[in-house]
Write a protein that holds these residues in place. Structure first.
Motif, PDB file in Angstrom:
ATOM      1  N   ARG A  34       1.414  18.035  44.158  1.00  0.00           N
ATOM      2  CA  ARG A  34       2.868  17.837  44.126  1.00  0.00           C
ATOM      3  C   ARG A  34       3.547  18.586  45.279  1.00  0.00           C
ATOM      4  NH1 ARG A  34       6.815  17.752  45.446  1.00  0.00           N
ATOM      5  NH2 ARG A  34       8.891  17.618  44.533  1.00  0.00           N
ATOM      6  N   LYS A 128       2.852  13.403  33.565  1.00  0.00           N
ATOM      7  CA  LYS A 128       3.515  12.318  34.285  1.00  0.00           C
ATOM      8  C   LYS A 128       2.540  11.159  34.501  1.00  0.00           C
ATOM      9  CE  LYS A 128       4.139  15.124  37.652  1.00  0.00           C
ATOM     10  NZ  LYS A 128       4.474  15.725  38.962  1.00  0.00           N
ATOM     11  N   LEU A 154       9.962  11.331  41.795  1.00  0.00           N
ATOM     12  CA  LEU A 154       9.126  12.507  41.570  1.00  0.00           C
ATOM     13  C   LEU A 154       9.753  13.761  42.165  1.00  0.00           C
ATOM     14  CD1 LEU A 154       5.623  10.907  42.227  1.00  0.00           C
ATOM     15  CD2 LEU A 154       6.472  11.784  40.037  1.00  0.00           C
ATOM     16  N   LEU A 299       8.210   5.510  35.197  1.00  0.00           N
ATOM     17  CA  LEU A 299       7.672   6.855  35.354  1.00  0.00           C
ATOM     18  C   LEU A 299       7.813   7.555  34.005  1.00  0.00           C
ATOM     19  CD1 LEU A 299       6.600   9.316  36.840  1.00  0.00           C
ATOM     20  CD2 LEU A 299       8.899   9.714  37.758  1.00  0.00           C
TER      21      LEU A 299
END
Length: 348
Positions: A34, A128, A154, A299
């Motif tokens: 991430r 997620k 995101l 999502l």
């Protein structure tokens, strides 16, 4: 505080080579981390709690900015720069979201023949997962727009989750940087440049390098590190606190919660501090056939205890799942909470 220093200074560097429109990845089912490039805390000479001699200034200058490398390299020389038409831009954020757009585009292209495929993206205040709902004949343009929208979502979830207490390193809160004034515009600029690079006839890295340079010139980036430093100092105790110490949430005085629709940069000058509509960026929202892009994916996030789900959405008996369509409600709640926080600090 050793963990906090790891957050500030530990950088993940990878190398890959990619030709447009597909970014090659040995295992597309394993997404990039991430946080690819650890950058940057807003402010200049910001003090760190418990370390009196340390001050953080994470800015750079246009002459030192290196070529773009997919998933990062130290030669990029990332940091924050100030532009006269686009405000403060965090190059680490810009490059991260461009690369994640590229990764998602590659994944979509590799899986589009499969009906209703999905992608697991790890835990960040909840697990997620992206559920795709696309046709096998999706165009390159629409695939790039979709990848950009998911990458941007995101990035918004990262702002939401860190506001409510999620952190990359345990016991080191990141609310001090949540919804920082440069984040949304830098992230969305990365989406736009990433999409352009994917659809160009150049290799992805080469296109990104050229586009970053061209865009910063268009936005009238200031020439030196000292110029960006001066811009930071001009908004000290207006946008960020010169007294609060990292990682206190009081470091940021002003936050940008308007992150959907059209995102506007916040500009600095001697007489006014205002959003500039002229260089605003639009979040991808529709396909080439004007279909709502949200119809192509979901999502899904199963939130953990840090997210005040019941307070925002009501106490429900069914399984708690958040999607990108719920983000505005989460942001509105955070904005209201932030305003109360600022009022309490003002009273003190």
């Amino acid at each position: 505080m050793k963990y906090f220093l790891q957050v500030l200074f530990f950088a993940l560097s990878f190398n890959a080579f990619a030709e447009a429109p597909i970014i090659l990845n040995k295992n597309l089912k394993t997404p990039p981390p991430r946080i690819i490039r650890t950058c940057c805390s807003f402010g200049a000479d910001v003090k760190v709690a418990g370390i009196p001699f340390l001050k953080i200034t994470e800015i750079t200058e246009v002459s030192k900015i290196g070529a773009h490398k997919f998933l990062g390299a130290k030669e990029e020389n990332n940091g924050i720069v100030y532009t006269q038409n686009g405000g403060f831009i965090d190059l680490g954020h810009l490059r991260d979201i461009a690369d994640f757009t590229g990764y998602l585009y590659s994944y979509i292209q590799s899986e589009k023949e499969n009906e209703n495929f999905s992608l697991k993206l790890g835990n960040e205040a909840g697990m997620k997962t992206v559920l795709f709902k696309i046709d096998a004949d999706i165009s390159n343009y629409d695939a790039a727009q979709l990848a950009g929208k998911i990458a941007y979502d995101l990035s918004v979830w990262h702002e939401i989750s860190t506001y409510y207490g999620a952190s990359y390193i345990p016991m080191v809160p990141e609310r001090y940087s949540s919804f920082s004034l440069e984040d949304a515009y830098s992230n969305l600029l990365g989406v736009h440049l990433g999409i352009k690079s994917l659809l160009s006839d150049k290799p992805f890295e080469e296109s990104m390098t050229d586009l970053i340079s061209e865009t910063l010139e268009k936005l009238e980036v200031v020439p030196s590190r000292e110029d960006t430093y001066d811009a930071m100092i001009a908004v000290r105790d207006i946008w960020w606190s010169g007294k609060a110490k990292l990682p206190s949430r009081k470091v940021l005085i002003k936050r940008q919660f308007e992150v959907y629709g059209k995102v506007l940069p916040l500009l600095v000058d001697e007489t006014r501090f205002e959003y500039a509509n002229q260089n605003g960026l639009v979040v991808p929202h529709e396909t080439s056939t004007q279909q709502d892009i949200n119809a192509l994916y979901s999502l899904n996030i199963k939130p953990n205890y840090k997210i005040p789900y019941d307070k925002i959405f009501g106490d429900v008996s069914k399984e708690k799942v958040i999607t990108q369509l719920d983000f505005p409600a989460l942001i509105a709640y955070a904005k209201e909470d932030s305003e109360k926080d600022l009022l309490e600090n003002y009273k003190k």
